[in-house]
Design an enzyme around this catalytic site. Structure first.
Site, PDB file in Angstrom:
ATOM      1  N   VAL A  83     -18.084   1.652   1.728  1.00  0.00           N
ATOM      2  CA  VAL A  83     -17.168   2.337   0.812  1.00  0.00           C
ATOM      3  C   VAL A  83     -15.936   1.458   0.573  1.00  0.00           C
ATOM      4  O   VAL A  83     -15.337   1.491  -0.487  1.00  0.00           O
ATOM      5  CB  VAL A  83     -16.772   3.732   1.349  1.00  0.00           C
ATOM      6  CG1 VAL A  83     -15.976   3.620   2.649  1.00  0.00           C
ATOM      7  CG2 VAL A  83     -15.960   4.510   0.318  1.00  0.00           C
ATOM      8  N   GLY A 162      -7.977  11.796   0.558  1.00  0.00           N
ATOM      9  CA  GLY A 162      -9.073  11.544  -0.373  1.00  0.00           C
ATOM     10  C   GLY A 162     -10.317  12.263   0.100  1.00  0.00           C
ATOM     11  O   GLY A 162     -10.227  13.282   0.792  1.00  0.00           O
ATOM     12  N   ILE A 164     -12.619  11.463   2.365  1.00  0.00           N
ATOM     13  CA  ILE A 164     -12.779  11.524   3.819  1.00  0.00           C
ATOM     14  C   ILE A 164     -11.641  12.311   4.460  1.00  0.00           C
ATOM     15  O   ILE A 164     -11.860  13.122   5.354  1.00  0.00           O
ATOM     16  CB  ILE A 164     -12.886  10.103   4.401  1.00  0.00           C
ATOM     17  CG1 ILE A 164     -14.168   9.429   3.906  1.00  0.00           C
ATOM     18  CG2 ILE A 164     -12.866  10.137   5.927  1.00  0.00           C
ATOM     19  CD1 ILE A 164     -14.316   7.966   4.288  1.00  0.00           C
ATOM     20  N   GLN A 186       0.312  11.118  -4.524  1.00  0.00           N
ATOM     21  CA  GLN A 186       0.669  12.355  -5.217  1.00  0.00           C
ATOM     22  C   GLN A 186       0.014  13.541  -4.524  1.00  0.00           C
ATOM     23  O   GLN A 186      -0.886  13.377  -3.711  1.00  0.00           O
ATOM     24  CB  GLN A 186       0.196  12.290  -6.673  1.00  0.00           C
ATOM     25  CG  GLN A 186      -1.307  12.077  -6.806  1.00  0.00           C
ATOM     26  CD  GLN A 186      -1.726  11.723  -8.218  1.00  0.00           C
ATOM     27  OE1 GLN A 186      -0.932  11.260  -9.017  1.00  0.00           O
ATOM     28  NE2 GLN A 186      -3.004  11.933  -8.523  1.00  0.00           N
ATOM     29  N   HIS A 292     -16.221   0.506  15.233  1.00  0.00           N
ATOM     30  CA  HIS A 292     -16.396   0.767  13.799  1.00  0.00           C
ATOM     31  C   HIS A 292     -17.750   1.435  13.533  1.00  0.00           C
ATOM     32  O   HIS A 292     -18.604   0.903  12.829  1.00  0.00           O
ATOM     33  CB  HIS A 292     -16.273  -0.537  12.993  1.00  0.00           C
ATOM     34  CG  HIS A 292     -15.947  -0.291  11.541  1.00  0.00           C
ATOM     35  ND1 HIS A 292     -15.319  -1.212  10.752  1.00  0.00           N
ATOM     36  CD2 HIS A 292     -16.177   0.784  10.734  1.00  0.00           C
ATOM     37  CE1 HIS A 292     -15.159  -0.727   9.531  1.00  0.00           C
ATOM     38  NE2 HIS A 292     -15.674   0.488   9.501  1.00  0.00           N
ATOM     39  N   GLY A 294     -17.998   4.703  12.261  1.00  0.00           N
ATOM     40  CA  GLY A 294     -17.730   5.918  11.484  1.00  0.00           C
ATOM     41  C   GLY A 294     -18.919   6.464  10.728  1.00  0.00           C
ATOM     42  O   GLY A 294     -19.138   7.673  10.673  1.00  0.00           O
TER      43      GLY A 294
END
Length: 327
Positions: A83, A162, A164, A186, A292, A294
């Protein structure tokens, strides 16, 4: 491109068979694969991409101007099994009109699950507990031995709400989290789903019991979590990073952990990767470091491989990609 033309594709690593089967079945490609679980050496990468129409790469493969030059003018598409895309020289790729495919969405659930697991393991000191059982440190029940921190009634701050980040928040709320703070460029309408409060970064850092980093690596977020950042956190707070290692100044994190400025940290990403075994962070009991992983579920990696293959084929044939990075 003629219907008979066989296009050269260089695959930088051994990938799950789901993707390889798609590429082989398509009959479009002359596949050249670095057939190893270990990264392709730089010299082999430069040699392998020569004349390639497509490159299928991983997050650990630096696709820079040198690689693009080595590939030459035939290169139509780069499909990354990730990603993240900070390993790609995006400006140069865009300039050359090369299309990029990536794999968002499909690893969201796996990464969110791992983040929650890492948070709980860190906060409740699970690795320490396992080690005490193994080394004979478990003697009798003691009121304060291996006490940690719970989620019930806590304030959780998510940096980057976002895909995730929102998935993490959804999973944490049922634990009895009292407040869910988030920050980013935002406010997000979808934050209402988790009763998220949009706050400035300083507010999030100073008021959260758990700070979870789930933002993209950009020039604005590089080194975001530094000495100043950690100095604003509560001494009882837990820091979790499953985004990118470079978001954190690891020397400052070590200082914050070893001095008691913050209670503990859990990391699934570091700089560099792998983290050297002699790294100071690995000497600390209050720092849990994972390699790493995930997205490391069998199903997720299989779907990532399929999507990467389909992105590549679409780029080779000039078709619409299932998931194209808009540059």
């Amino acid at each position: 491109m003629s219907a008979q033309q066989i296009l050269k594709v260089f695959v930088t690593r051994r990938i799950p068979q789901e993707g390889m089967k798609i590429l082989q079945k398509a009959g479009l490609c002359n596949l050249s694969v670095w057939d190893s679980d270990e990264p392709v050496p730089r010299a082999e990468l430069l040699k392998g991409v020569a004349g390639a129409h497509g490159i299928l790469c991983l997050l650990s493969d630096k696709i820079d101007t040198e690689v693009l030059d080595a590939a030459g003018p035939n290169l139509k598409v780069i499909s990354t099994l990730s990603v993240g895309f900070d390993h790609l020289a995006i400006d140069e790729i865009k300039k050359r009109g090369i299309r990029v495919g990536y794999t968002p969405d499909v690893l969201t659930d796996a990464t969110a699950e791992l983040t929650v697991a890492l948070l709980l393991a860190t906060a409740r000191r699970l690795p320490e507990g396992v080690e005490e059982v193994k080394n004979g440190g478990w003697s009798t029940w003691k009121p304060l031995w291996l006490c940690g921190y719970g989620l019930s009634g806590s304030t959780v701050g998510v940096i980057g709400l976002g895909r995730i980040g929102l998935a993490i928040a959804r999973r944490l709320k049922p634990f009895g989290v009292k407040r869910l703070l988030y920050t980013g460029r935002q406010s997000k309408p979808q934050a209402q789903e988790v009763d998220g409060e949009y706050v400035p970064l300083d507010t999030l850092v100073s008021e959260s019991d758990f700070v979870v980093v789930s933002c993209s690596l950009t020039p604005d977020t590089q080194g975001l979590c530094d000495k100043t950042f950690f100095s604003k956190m509560k001494k009882t707070s837990i820091f979790i990073n499953t985004s990118r290692g470079a978001v954190v100044n690891q020397e400052d994190l070590f200082e914050a952990l070893s001095s008691g400025q913050i209670a503990a940290a859990g990391l699934d990403v570091t700089t560099p990767e792998p983290l050297p075994t002699a790294h100071p962070l690995l000497t600390l009991k209050n720092c849990v470091v994972l390699p790493h992983i995930g997205s490391a579920t069998y199903s997720t990696r299989g779907v990532m491989s399929e999507l990467t293959a389909n992105n590549l084929l679409a780029g080779l044939t000039g078709s619409e990609m299932p998931s194209e990075l808009k540059m």
